[in-house]
Write a protein that holds these residues in place. Sequence first.
Motif, PDB file in Angstrom:
ATOM      1  N   THR A 308      -3.572   6.063  -2.818  1.00 28.02           N
ATOM      2  CA  THR A 308      -2.937   4.822  -3.252  1.00 28.02           C
ATOM      3  C   THR A 308      -3.570   3.591  -2.619  1.00 28.02           C
ATOM      4  N   GLU A 309      -3.440   2.470  -3.328  1.00 28.47           N
ATOM      5  CA  GLU A 309      -3.760   1.146  -2.791  1.00 28.47           C
ATOM      6  C   GLU A 309      -2.542   0.277  -3.070  1.00 28.47           C
ATOM      7  N   SER A 310      -1.756   0.011  -2.053  1.00 25.91           N
ATOM      8  CA  SER A 310      -0.485  -0.683  -2.226  1.00 25.91           C
ATOM      9  C   SER A 310      -0.684  -2.154  -2.560  1.00 25.91           C
ATOM     10  N   SER A 311       0.270  -2.701  -3.302  1.00 24.57           N
ATOM     11  CA  SER A 311       0.293  -4.151  -3.531  1.00 24.57           C
ATOM     12  C   SER A 311       1.075  -4.862  -2.427  1.00 24.57           C
ATOM     13  N   TRP A 312       1.670  -4.095  -1.522  1.00 21.00           N
ATOM     14  CA  TRP A 312       2.357  -4.645  -0.348  1.00 21.00           C
ATOM     15  C   TRP A 312       3.436  -5.667  -0.708  1.00 21.00           C
TER      16      TRP A 312
END
Length: 403
Positions: A308-312
């Motif tokens: 995953t690459e979070s949008s935070w």
Amino acid sequence: MAKRFSTIRYAEAMSQYIPYGKQDINQADIDAVIEVLRSDWITQGPAIEKFEKIVAEYCGVKYAVAVSSATAALHIACLASGLGIGDILWTSPNTFVASANCGLYCGAKVDFVDIDTNTYNLSIDELEHKLVRAEQEGCLPKVLVPVHFAGQCCEMERIAALSHQYDFKVIEDASHAIGGKYLGKSIGNCEFSDITVLSFHPVKIITTGEGGMLLTNQDDLYQKLIRLRSHGITRTSDLMQEESHGSWYYQQLELGFNYRITDIQAALGASQMQRLDEFVERRNFLAQRYHQLLQDLPITLPWQHPDTESSWHLYVIRLKLEKINKTHRQVFEGLRQTGIGVNLHYIPVHTQPYYQQLGFKAGNFPEAERYYQEAISIPIYYGLTEPAQDQVVTLLKQTILCN
């Protein structure tokens, strides 16, 4: 005198208040809204279709349907998926109540799957075990709503495999997650789900004020969502049950709702989309900076799954209470008193009084309950400056470590 000092200190703190989340509106956003206000269309006009197209292209999905809120989106997503009386919807207990309420709106029963100890998303291992038991008991879910908590995608590939094995629909609640990625692709592409839902509330990654969107690759779902958004009405002659009476004619084919978004909101959303990558990049920078600045404190920092690459959307810490001489509540309220607008995401849905009346009780989903007893969301948003972030860190350290 002590009381007066406390009041003055509180007033000073509030004058420097740092919220946990906040929208960022620039002149281009304002100009886009003004342009619509000066046009012939302010409700149902071309700005909506433009916004839908921009989001669909960004997410890599075939269809997008903009609506008045993510709650409305969840509701009609369930209806379009055929959820009704006698059916069952499962979701995470660590979410806002809308992720579960949408099932009740349709007359279905709702149940929960406990969360993963690392990501705080729905646990796939728990899901698999619960599906085995449910199949044996003849009570499999018709719909699963995995929630991409804080902007980090659930393990959708595993969820999709289980959905094929146990024959349930998947509605991704990506209210936190536009701009994030899973397996290198944009969240919202619906590769592993039937529908994805987005939110554009002001504290989310982009905003339309209030608003939401549904994404899908399935033409039949798209057509149904379009109708459900606006009273169940169609003006498409091919869908009508008799020949059209003329260009004014429409037919109501089912019971729908007034869940429409406006051109005013859509214009703001389309403008905001131009800065989505910039918003997410800044949030990632702030998250990485928190990782460095907070690593020596008696807290658990957010963990990211390598897929995953979070949008935070959120930055959640968990207090190691056994190492802190304060309660969870004392730390939370101490930070609020210093002007740091922390929040808590979320109170486990099954512990709410309404859900207790439905038969749920404390202890049903222990990992979500343990999480709730330790979690605090600290400020993260596009406009948060490094000096303001340093202030958050300093006051967090003082609050946790000071006796």
